[in-house]
Design an enzyme around this catalytic site. Structure first.
Site, mmCIF file in Angstrom:
data_model
loop_
_atom_site.group_PDB
_atom_site.id
_atom_site.type_symbol
_atom_site.label_atom_id
_atom_site.label_comp_id
_atom_site.label_asym_id
_atom_site.label_seq_id
_atom_site.Cartn_x
_atom_site.Cartn_y
_atom_site.Cartn_z
ATOM 1 N N HIS A 155 -25.013 -12.781 -7.813
ATOM 2 C CA HIS A 155 -24.916 -12.032 -9.076
ATOM 3 C C HIS A 155 -26.303 -11.644 -9.602
ATOM 4 O O HIS A 155 -26.483 -11.460 -10.804
ATOM 5 C CB HIS A 155 -24.185 -12.827 -10.175
ATOM 6 C CG HIS A 155 -22.923 -13.483 -9.717
ATOM 7 N ND1 HIS A 155 -21.682 -12.912 -9.881
ATOM 8 C CD2 HIS A 155 -22.706 -14.655 -9.069
ATOM 9 C CE1 HIS A 155 -20.753 -13.710 -9.375
ATOM 10 N NE2 HIS A 155 -21.350 -14.774 -8.865
ATOM 11 N N SER A 276 -47.661 8.019 -9.571
ATOM 12 C CA SER A 276 -47.047 8.840 -10.604
ATOM 13 C C SER A 276 -48.030 9.947 -10.988
ATOM 14 O O SER A 276 -49.245 9.727 -10.984
ATOM 15 C CB SER A 276 -46.735 7.962 -11.821
ATOM 16 O OG SER A 276 -46.695 8.744 -12.991
ATOM 17 N N LYS A 282 -49.147 3.404 -11.718
ATOM 18 C CA LYS A 282 -47.898 3.246 -10.958
ATOM 19 C C LYS A 282 -48.070 3.258 -9.446
ATOM 20 O O LYS A 282 -48.842 4.035 -8.911
ATOM 21 C CB LYS A 282 -46.912 4.389 -11.323
ATOM 22 C CG LYS A 282 -46.378 4.369 -12.737
ATOM 23 C CD LYS A 282 -45.485 3.179 -13.044
ATOM 24 C CE LYS A 282 -44.177 3.215 -12.301
ATOM 25 N NZ LYS A 282 -43.327 4.322 -12.760
ATOM 26 N N GLU A 289 -36.374 4.077 -2.222
ATOM 27 C CA GLU A 289 -35.449 4.750 -3.154
ATOM 28 C C GLU A 289 -34.748 5.920 -2.468
ATOM 29 O O GLU A 289 -33.559 6.169 -2.675
ATOM 30 C CB GLU A 289 -36.219 5.269 -4.374
ATOM 31 C CG GLU A 289 -36.655 4.171 -5.318
ATOM 32 C CD GLU A 289 -37.565 4.711 -6.423
ATOM 33 O OE1 GLU A 289 -37.198 4.564 -7.587
ATOM 34 O OE2 GLU A 289 -38.620 5.288 -6.109
#
Ligand code: ARG
Length: 464
Positions: A155, A276, A282, A289
């Protein structure tokens, strides 16, 4: 001029042709198409349906056309209906009347079906190799990081300490099933539909089994109606690809989470991360992704082809031409994703000591406390209950399990002795696991040895 022109009084309108042409997609099958045509022609000559001389002339012409297409010499555009007509028209132009014998006793319906089977067979082989490479790179990381302790989750809540290698090997195992699914499908894919003709067979004395043997099929697809109507093999392959993609997507998701500052566990090499345009600090996990994101394309392909096929009456229907759009989309996405994932894994490092200290005396060891009591003859449900109370105590006091005194432990159960403190670290928790396939050091070593044998077997075979 289309190959079926004579029955019509008018040419197909250019908008209808543009709409129905599949050439931009099926030109990819040119070499399978030619391979199948050569086998077909050889069979026709063996059966004395065409002469040996005609057959050699056609085979030679087809081989030349293959080179013309490969080299880009033969221009193909949307005015051609499909790859079959391009090749046949070119053959007739090249060798004249003899070329008109190529299509004897066959139809584009069995032709496309056989092309796809040949294509699938190759792609399945290719993907089996690629999945093995990914497994090998996961295995290498499992070997390198053997002994590294992380928290395992259920979980996405901290659950129990585990070995990181155990976690990686879980992916190796699922990828093995993916390979098994591919291999298993070959027995259904590797059957030849060629010679089904349009769907009802032919009055000419062809030898379907001979052509199938030339193309290295295991056998023929027997029922000629089924042979041209079936797209199960395409569906099965996309379905198997979807499962691979689902596994890659789960792995991507974990890499993304692990690379977050909060986890600070995985770190991608700069060559596999992006920045970024706005926030200078970043370092983004775009590659993972995108694998996760592209999973949608493959599932889309699966739903697309299932929907495409679901209401089609037997036998061939032109709708089926759309199958290749889905198939190629799925194959290309998965093939590239597996390769990129393999490289990504190779270019990722993991913080070895990230979890171990943090898990010392951590509540994730509460299962070990319950097991401790079970070993002292307390029924598990009761032991779980006692351990739960200890967890509640720690939470309210904001302390760790190893900060409880023996006296306090004894308040929860008189079975607690000093040896309880030996348990309250992740290493002992892992060492104490006894069951087969568990996260214990011994069991993970066993898994590593097993996968080394399985995955490096191919290599040793090649070396022999
Ligand atoms: N382009 C077609 C396809 O991919 C080839 C078979 C065409 N057959 C036909 N009868 N129009 O399905």
């Amino acid at each position: 001029m289309a190959i079926w022109d004579s029955r019509f009084n008018k040419k197909l309108s250019s908008s209808a042709l543009k709409f129905s042409s599949s050439i931009e997609i099926d030109k990819r099958l040119f070499s399978e198409d030619i391979e199948a045509s050569i086998a077909h022609v050889k069979m026709l000559s063996k059966q004395k349906i065409i002469s040996k001389i005609d057959s050699s002339e056609i085979v030679e012409g087809l081989s030349e056309i293959k080179n013309e297409i490969k080299s880009g010499k033969l221009k193909i555009d949307w005015r051609n209906e499909d790859i079959h007509s391009v090749i046949e028209e070119r053959l007739i132009k090249k060798i004249g009347e003899t070329g008109k014998k190529l299509h004897t006793a066959r139809s584009r319906n069995d032709q496309i079906a056989v092309d796809e089977k040949l294509f699938l067979r190759n792609e399945i082989k290719k993907n089996l190799k690629l999945v093995s490479l990914l497994q090998k790179s996961l295995l290498k990381k499992a070997i390198f990081y053997n002994g590294t302790i992380i928290s395992g989750y259920t979980h996405l809540q901290r659950a129990q300490p585990i070995l990181f290698s155990h976690h990686l090997l879980a992916y190796v195992e699922m990828l093995q099933r993916d390979k098994e699914r591919f291999s298993d499908s070959v027995s259904r894919v590797n059957l030849s539909p060629l010679g089904a003709s349009a769907f009802a067979g032919t009055s000419l004395p062809i030898d379907r089994k001979y052509a199938a043997r030339l193309l290295k099929f295991d056998d023929i697809q027997f029922n000629s109606i089924d042979a041209v109507s079936d797209r199960d093999s395409v569906i099965e392959t996309i379905s198997n690809l979807s499962i691979v993609m689902m596994h890659l997507s789960r792995l991507s998701e974990e890499l993304i989470i692990w690379s977050s500052q909060e986890f600070s566990f995985a770190s991608f090499d700069d060559s596999f991360a992006t920045g970024s345009s706005l926030m200078p600090q970043k370092k983004n996990p775009d590659i993972a992704e995108l694998i996760r994101g592209k999973t949608g394309r493959v599932y889309g392909a699966l739903i697309g082809i299932l929907t495409l096929m679901k209401s089609l009456p037997l036998a061939y229907n032109r709708d089926m031409q759309e199958d290749k759009f889905h198939l190629f989309n799925a194959i290309d996405t998965v093939t590239e994703s597996i390769q990129v994932m393999t490289e990504l894994i190779n270019h990722t490092t993991f913080a070895k000591g990230r979890f171990e200290k943090e898990l010392n005396g951590d509540l994730t060891l509460s299962t070990d406390i319950a097991d401790y009591l079970v070993k002292k003859n307390i029924p598990f449900r009761k032991a779980h209950n006692i351990s739960g109370k200890i967890v509640a105590h720690c939470t309210s006091q904001k302390i760790r399990l190893n900060e409880i005194s023996l006296q306090t432990f004894k308040k929860f159960s008189d079975k607690f002795e000093n040896d309880i403190f030996d348990l309250l670290n992740p290493k002992t928790s892992i060492k104490n696991k006894k069951s087969l396939g568990s996260t214990s050091f011994v069991e993970v070593d066993r898994q590593i040895t097993y996968w080394k044998q399985i995955l490096l077997k191919d290599k040793s075979r090649k070396n022999k």
